[in-house]
Every structure is written in C-alpha cells, then in structure tokens.
Scaffold this motif. Structure first.
Motif, PDB file in Angstrom:
ATOM      1  N   ALA A 123       0.815  -1.216   0.000  1.00 36.36           N
ATOM      2  CA  ALA A 123       0.000   0.000   0.000  1.00 36.36           C
ATOM      3  C   ALA A 123       0.852   1.270   0.000  1.00 36.36           C
ATOM      4  O   ALA A 123       0.350   2.346  -0.328  1.00 36.36           O
ATOM      5  CB  ALA A 123      -0.939  -0.004   1.200  1.00 36.36           C
ATOM      6  N   VAL A 147      -9.422 -12.874  -7.657  1.00 34.04           N
ATOM      7  CA  VAL A 147      -8.726 -11.576  -7.591  1.00 34.04           C
ATOM      8  C   VAL A 147      -7.205 -11.757  -7.575  1.00 34.04           C
ATOM      9  O   VAL A 147      -6.482 -11.083  -8.316  1.00 34.04           O
ATOM     10  CB  VAL A 147      -9.197 -10.763  -6.363  1.00 34.04           C
ATOM     11  CG1 VAL A 147      -8.467  -9.423  -6.288  1.00 34.04           C
ATOM     12  CG2 VAL A 147     -10.702 -10.538  -6.426  1.00 34.04           C
ATOM     13  N   THR A 173     -12.004 -10.776  -1.473  1.00 37.99           N
ATOM     14  CA  THR A 173     -10.884 -11.722  -1.393  1.00 37.99           C
ATOM     15  C   THR A 173     -10.280 -11.740   0.016  1.00 37.99           C
ATOM     16  O   THR A 173      -9.784 -12.768   0.472  1.00 37.99           O
ATOM     17  CB  THR A 173      -9.803 -11.397  -2.446  1.00 37.99           C
ATOM     18  OG1 THR A 173      -8.681 -12.246  -2.235  1.00 37.99           O
ATOM     19  CG2 THR A 173      -9.345  -9.946  -2.409  1.00 37.99           C
ATOM     20  N   ASP A 174     -10.351 -10.595   0.722  1.00 35.55           N
ATOM     21  CA  ASP A 174      -9.750 -10.538   2.064  1.00 35.55           C
ATOM     22  C   ASP A 174     -10.530 -11.371   3.084  1.00 35.55           C
ATOM     23  O   ASP A 174     -10.042 -11.601   4.189  1.00 35.55           O
ATOM     24  CB  ASP A 174      -9.649  -9.082   2.548  1.00 35.55           C
ATOM     25  CG  ASP A 174      -8.546  -8.332   1.819  1.00 35.55           C
ATOM     26  OD1 ASP A 174      -7.747  -8.973   1.113  1.00 35.55           O
ATOM     27  OD2 ASP A 174      -8.485  -7.101   1.951  1.00 35.55           O
ATOM     28  N   SER A 189      -8.570  -1.913 -10.126  1.00 40.02           N
ATOM     29  CA  SER A 189      -7.590  -1.990  -9.031  1.00 40.02           C
ATOM     30  C   SER A 189      -7.887  -0.928  -7.969  1.00 40.02           C
ATOM     31  O   SER A 189      -8.039   0.259  -8.287  1.00 40.02           O
ATOM     32  CB  SER A 189      -6.184  -1.788  -9.601  1.00 40.02           C
ATOM     33  OG  SER A 189      -5.305  -1.340  -8.597  1.00 40.02           O
ATOM     34  N   PRO A 194       1.769 -12.547  -7.561  1.00 43.96           N
ATOM     35  CA  PRO A 194       2.266 -11.330  -8.191  1.00 43.96           C
ATOM     36  C   PRO A 194       1.262 -10.184  -8.068  1.00 43.96           C
ATOM     37  O   PRO A 194       0.070 -10.380  -8.275  1.00 43.96           O
ATOM     38  CB  PRO A 194       2.443 -11.741  -9.666  1.00 43.96           C
ATOM     39  CG  PRO A 194       1.730 -13.020  -9.838  1.00 43.96           C
ATOM     40  CD  PRO A 194       1.564 -13.650  -8.490  1.00 43.96           C
ATOM     41  N   ARG A 195       1.733  -9.042  -7.668  1.00 44.89           N
ATOM     42  CA  ARG A 195       0.834  -7.891  -7.515  1.00 44.89           C
ATOM     43  C   ARG A 195       1.496  -6.699  -8.196  1.00 44.89           C
ATOM     44  O   ARG A 195       2.103  -5.854  -7.558  1.00 44.89           O
ATOM     45  CB  ARG A 195       0.565  -7.614  -6.040  1.00 44.89           C
ATOM     46  CG  ARG A 195      -0.115  -8.773  -5.360  1.00 44.89           C
ATOM     47  CD  ARG A 195      -0.267  -8.554  -3.892  1.00 44.89           C
ATOM     48  NE  ARG A 195      -1.405  -7.715  -3.561  1.00 44.89           N
ATOM     49  CZ  ARG A 195      -1.734  -7.403  -2.316  1.00 44.89           C
ATOM     50  NH1 ARG A 195      -1.035  -7.831  -1.307  1.00 44.89           N
ATOM     51  NH2 ARG A 195      -2.790  -6.653  -2.070  1.00 44.89           N
TER      52      ARG A 195
HETATM   53  C1  UD1 Z   1      -6.298  -3.713  -2.027  1.00 41.87           C
HETATM   54  C2  UD1 Z   1      -6.360  -4.032  -0.553  1.00 41.87           C
HETATM   55  C3  UD1 Z   1      -6.234  -5.530  -0.310  1.00 41.87           C
HETATM   56  C4  UD1 Z   1      -7.265  -6.291  -1.134  1.00 41.87           C
HETATM   57  C5  UD1 Z   1      -7.220  -5.863  -2.592  1.00 41.87           C
HETATM   58  C6  UD1 Z   1      -8.343  -6.465  -3.428  1.00 41.87           C
HETATM   59  C7  UD1 Z   1      -5.392  -2.075   0.471  1.00 41.87           C
HETATM   60  C8  UD1 Z   1      -4.265  -1.502   1.247  1.00 41.87           C
HETATM   61  N1  UD1 Z   1      -5.263  -3.347   0.117  1.00 41.87           N
HETATM   62  O1  UD1 Z   1      -5.015  -4.138  -2.487  1.00 41.87           O
HETATM   63  O2  UD1 Z   1      -6.443  -5.768   1.080  1.00 41.87           O
HETATM   64  O3  UD1 Z   1      -6.990  -7.674  -1.064  1.00 41.87           O
HETATM   65  O4  UD1 Z   1      -7.338  -4.429  -2.699  1.00 41.87           O
HETATM   66  O5  UD1 Z   1      -9.574  -6.150  -2.870  1.00 41.87           O
HETATM   67  O6  UD1 Z   1      -6.391  -1.421   0.226  1.00 41.87           O
HETATM   68  N2  UD1 Z   1      -3.292  -5.454 -10.484  1.00 41.87           N
HETATM   69  C9  UD1 Z   1      -2.607  -5.395 -11.655  1.00 41.87           C
HETATM   70  N3  UD1 Z   1      -1.930  -4.237 -11.938  1.00 41.87           N
HETATM   71  C10 UD1 Z   1      -1.945  -3.152 -11.120  1.00 41.87           C
HETATM   72  C11 UD1 Z   1      -2.663  -3.230  -9.918  1.00 41.87           C
HETATM   73  C12 UD1 Z   1      -3.336  -4.392  -9.624  1.00 41.87           C
HETATM   74  O7  UD1 Z   1      -2.564  -6.346 -12.429  1.00 41.87           O
HETATM   75  O8  UD1 Z   1      -1.306  -2.136 -11.438  1.00 41.87           O
HETATM   76  C13 UD1 Z   1      -4.016  -6.694 -10.125  1.00 41.87           C
HETATM   77  C14 UD1 Z   1      -3.456  -7.352  -8.860  1.00 41.87           C
HETATM   78  O9  UD1 Z   1      -2.364  -8.171  -9.148  1.00 41.87           O
HETATM   79  C15 UD1 Z   1      -4.654  -8.138  -8.385  1.00 41.87           C
HETATM   80  C16 UD1 Z   1      -5.841  -7.246  -8.796  1.00 41.87           C
HETATM   81  O10 UD1 Z   1      -5.346  -6.364  -9.794  1.00 41.87           O
HETATM   82  O11 UD1 Z   1      -4.746  -9.360  -9.055  1.00 41.87           O
HETATM   83  C17 UD1 Z   1      -6.433  -6.422  -7.671  1.00 41.87           C
HETATM   84  O12 UD1 Z   1      -5.419  -5.675  -7.044  1.00 41.87           O
HETATM   85  P1  UD1 Z   1      -5.698  -4.270  -6.356  1.00 41.87           P
HETATM   86  O13 UD1 Z   1      -7.166  -3.989  -6.398  1.00 41.87           O
HETATM   87  O14 UD1 Z   1      -4.785  -3.263  -6.934  1.00 41.87           O
HETATM   88  O15 UD1 Z   1      -5.287  -4.569  -4.867  1.00 41.87           O
HETATM   89  P2  UD1 Z   1      -4.462  -3.633  -3.898  1.00 41.87           P
HETATM   90  O16 UD1 Z   1      -4.848  -2.219  -4.101  1.00 41.87           O
HETATM   91  O17 UD1 Z   1      -3.043  -4.009  -3.917  1.00 41.87           O
END
Ligand code: UD1
Length: 434
Positions: free
Chosen positions: A94, A331, A308-309, A165, A121-122
């Motif tokens: 975050a 997710v 997902t959490d 995202s 991977p994130r």
């Molecule tokens: C936030 C939450 C986390 C929760 C998640 C999904 C916070 C601090 N964390 O994480 O608890 O599990 O949302 O509800 O708020 N992705 C990409 N490219 C990007 C960004 C994301 O491919 O640039 C993908 C990620 O790999 C994942 C999906 O999108 O598969 C969702 O990720 P995202 O919604 O961005 O999660 P976070 O913001 O990291």
C-alpha cells in the motif's frame, strides 16, 4: 517468537467493537500530503503496524505527523523529500499509493517497488499507466519507479482501468486532485474505502464525484488544505468476527459493522444458516440451530462481490460445515497458502487451479500452524476456535499488520486465547485467559 495459543471449543458471546479500516486509513494518510496548508486531524485510526509504516513514510517526506491513541494529525506544509526510505516502502504494498499525491504535490516521486502480503504477483502497471496518461514520465531503475511530472504539472485525462484496481484508483484519484482540468477514471474500484478517501479529499477542498461507482470524475484544483476526517469501520475486521460468530458463536454483536459494506458476506452467512439482524450501530449474529453451518459456494471478486480478504477466514469456517463447499479465488493468484496450514489441523481441502474444494468435517484438531499472510492468520485463529485441543499460531507479524488487538477482542467474547511473546510451551492443556 510470538505465538497465539487457542483452546478450542469455547463458544463466543457478547459484543466486539470494530475499529477504523486499515485499507481506508492508509490512502487517507498518503492523501494528507496533498495539503499545502493547514493540519489534518484523522480520527478512528487503528493501532496497526501498517498504519505506523504509512505514518513513518509520510513523516520521512517532511510531513509533521503526531499520534494520539486513535488519532493522527498531519501537517504537510513543508514537504521536502521525494524518495521515502526503501526499507519502509518495501514493508507493504500500500506504500505505493504515496506516489500519486507526492508526484502531484512536488512534481517528483521515487518509490521502491512494493512488498506486502505474500499472495502472488501484484504488479503496479495500472498505477504507472494512469499517472503517465496525466503527463508523468516514469522509469524503473534499481528496483524503484522514478516519476517526474511535466513542466506546469500533471493534466487531467480519461483513464480506463483494465482491472478495477483499488490502489491504482486511489493513486490516480489523488494525483488528479491537483492536476489541470478534468480526469475521468473508468472501470474504477468501487470499494467503500475509496469512497472514504474521496470524502476526505473533498473535505480538503478537492472536487471528486462518483466514488463508489465505476466512473469517477475529478476536477483539478490549485491547492488543498488540511481537514478533519473520521475513518470508516473496517469491514474486513467486522467480517472476520461475523464469520467467527457464525461458526463458533452463541450470539455475537459486531458493533460498528456497516451492513451495506458487507452485503455479500451477510448473504452467504444467511445461506449457511446463520441468523443476522442489523441495526444502526452494528450487526447481531446468532448461532445456527444445528450448530454446524451449511456448505457454500463462494467466489471472490471486486466490490460489491465477495471480498478476497475474507476468503481465508471463510475457508476456515467451511472446514467444519455440513457438506462440500467450493471457494473460487479470482482476484489474486496464489492466495490459498492457508489451505496447507488448515490441512495440518485435519481439514479436507483439495485445490484445483483457482478453486478449493472443502469437504466439511465435524471438528478440526489443534496443531502448530503458521500465518502465511494477514488474512490467513485470522483464518487460523478461527480454525483454532473450532478445533479440539490446543492450536498454536505463529507468524504474528502478519496479523499485527492488520488486526488491532485480535486476541483481546476474542478474549472479551469468551474465547480461551492468549498471546505469548516468548517461545514457551504451555504446561497444561488449559489456556489461562490473561
Ligand atoms: C487492495 C487491498 C487488499 C485487497 C485488494 C483487493 C489495500 C491496502 N489493500 O489491495 O487488502 O486484497 O485491494 O480487494 O487497500 N493489479 C494489476 N496491476 C496493477 C494493480 C493491480 O494487475 O497495477 C491486479 C493485482 O495483481 C490483483 C488485482 O489487480 O490481481 C487487484 O489488485 P488491487 O485492487 O490493486 O489490490 P491492492 O490495491 O493491492
């Protein structure tokens, strides 16, 4: 090594109060650095490691950050740094949401590629693409993303997110507040934490409309100021106690839980047989008459679908359901590590790709298990409540990132649970409640 020890089989009863949302307070603290005047007073700030990391991150940039229990005050008038310490940023994913506000405020941001929970991977490609669409230049060098705004600052843009995202929506929304002209984010994340962030930004003088829908419009303004804000309750903490209440409860009241934020979970718990009644202050959950919940099919997705959490805590509960459940994780890749730990407690779980098939059994049996990520930790505590004998959970640094006083709150509900900071083996099979 710190551990949580649980003696299973004691039903939960009473009231638990939910604290401020971790996932709202992190972007809100980051957004505070957008203010070039005044002090922000943020209330309902939970006492969590992640909140401390974020407070330390903005302080490292020059913001004056003061903490009292439950409150953080931020004055970011004199921001002077553009590169928060890498070791701090790598502690949690975050941290990357500092990029948008820092870039918008100073014209530059150097952010280490993020770390955080070990759940596959994130990437941050959508964050980078969004900020580039607003005129920023981004280059990746030595494990960091180096952003520079064009002369005259960022400009508004129409941005479509391939995935809704949460973090990318936050980063773009915050940067757009100080950009010239209008930004439109399409396929934006609709999570309640993003609505809370938008409300805080608007209190700071921003013009954000549509948060909570899939199209967010932001009209850039010249400057923002500090503001007062109270963070929304943590729906994931609330959901964790509701799941525990469904499977191990005898009437639990989850005070401060907001049912509108939890509709998918509440529907699933009712389908499993729980009785739920909400009022203006929280949510009651009563025991299932048969005492074993019914099996469920659960699929995680973006809000308002099942979060997902809460996938891992629900898996723990379904281990002792009547019948066969399926849990599909859409997710994140690789978010089933807790299944291996639950299997050590006797759970019958088979993983096929992104789906876990859970054959419900009468009871789990206590074992030594390790939290592999934050929500996996909560899942193992729930499993310990419905297991025979003693369960010992290690890997508590994950739990400390996102649950405030988890042990104390379960103790207040009557669970036999305690935390030890040293590696000590309890002498009797009974856990003293401290
Ligand atoms: C936030 C939450 C986390 C929760 C998640 C999904 C916070 C601090 N964390 O994480 O608890 O599990 O949302 O509800 O708020 N992705 C990409 N490219 C990007 C960004 C994301 O491919 O640039 C993908 C990620 O790999 C994942 C999906 O999108 O598969 C969702 O990720 P995202 O919604 O961005 O999660 P976070 O913001 O990291």
């Amino acid at each position: 090594m710190a551990k949580i020890i649980i003696e299973g089989g004691h039903r939960l009863h009473g009231t638990v109060r939910i604290g401020g949302a971790k996932n709202a307070v992190l972007p809100i603290l980051a957004a505070s650095i957008l203010a070039s005047s005044g002090t922000s007073v943020i209330e309902e700030v939970p006492s969590l490691l992640d909140a401390e990391y974020m407070a330390a991150t903005i302080a490292s940039l020059g913001a004056d950050v003061r903490r009292k229990p439950g409150q953080v005050m931020v004055n970011a008038t004199n921001l002077r740094e553009v590169e928060p310490p890498h070791e701090l940023v790598r502690q949690m994913r975050a941290s990357f949401v500092v990029a948008g506000p820092l870039l918008a405020r100073t014209g530059e941001a150097v952010i280490a590629m993020p770390g955080g929970c070990n759940i596959g991977p994130r990437p941050v490609d959508l964050h980078i693409k969004g900020l580039e669409a607003m005129g920023a230049q981004a280059r990746i060098e030595n494990g960091c993303v180096h952003f520079v705004a064009p002369k005259g600052g960022l400009h508004g843009a129409r941005i479509y997110l391939d995935i809704p995202s949460v973090g990318a929506t936050q980063n773009i929304m915050m940067a757009a507040c100080l950009a010239r002209g209008q930004t439109v984010i399409e396929n934006a994340a609709k999570e309640p934490e993003n609505v809370d962030l938008a409300n805080y930004l608007n209190a700071m003088g921003a013009r954000v409309r549509g948060a909570g829908t899939d199209t967010i419009r932001i009209e850039g303004v010249r400057e923002l100021h500090g503001a007062n804000h109270s963070v929304i309750p943590d729906r994931i903490e609330a959901g964790t106690f509701l799941i525990a209440g469904a499977v191990a409860g005898d009437g639990v009241y989850v005070e401060n839980a907001v049912s509108q934020h939890l509709s998918s979970l509440l529907a699933k718990l009712e389908e499993a047989g729980a009785e739920i009644v909400d009022d203006v202050r929280g949510i009651h959950i009563w025991p299932i008459p048969t005492r074993r919940i019914r099996a469920l099919d659960v699929k995680t997705h973006y809000h308002p679908a099942y979060p997902t959490d809460l996938q891992a805590p629900m898996m723990a509960a379904l281990c002792v359901a009547e019948g066969t459940s399926t849990i599909t994780e859409t997710v994140f890749e690789n978010r089933f590590k807790h299944a291996g730990e639950l299997q050590r407690m006797g759970a019958e779980i088979h993983i096929e790709g992104r789906t876990a098939i859970v054959e419900g059994i009468e009871r789990l049996s206590g074992a030594e298990v390790t939290a592999t990520d934050l929500r996996a930790g909560a899942a193992l505590v729930i499993a310990g409540l419905v297991a025979d004998g003693l369960t010992t959970v290690s890997g508590l640094h994950h739990i400390d990132r996102g649950y405030e006083n988890l042990v104390g709150k379960f103790q207040a509900l009557g669970a036999r649970i305690r935390r030890i900071e040293q590696d000590r083996v309890p002498r009797s099979s009974s856990v003293a409640v401290v």
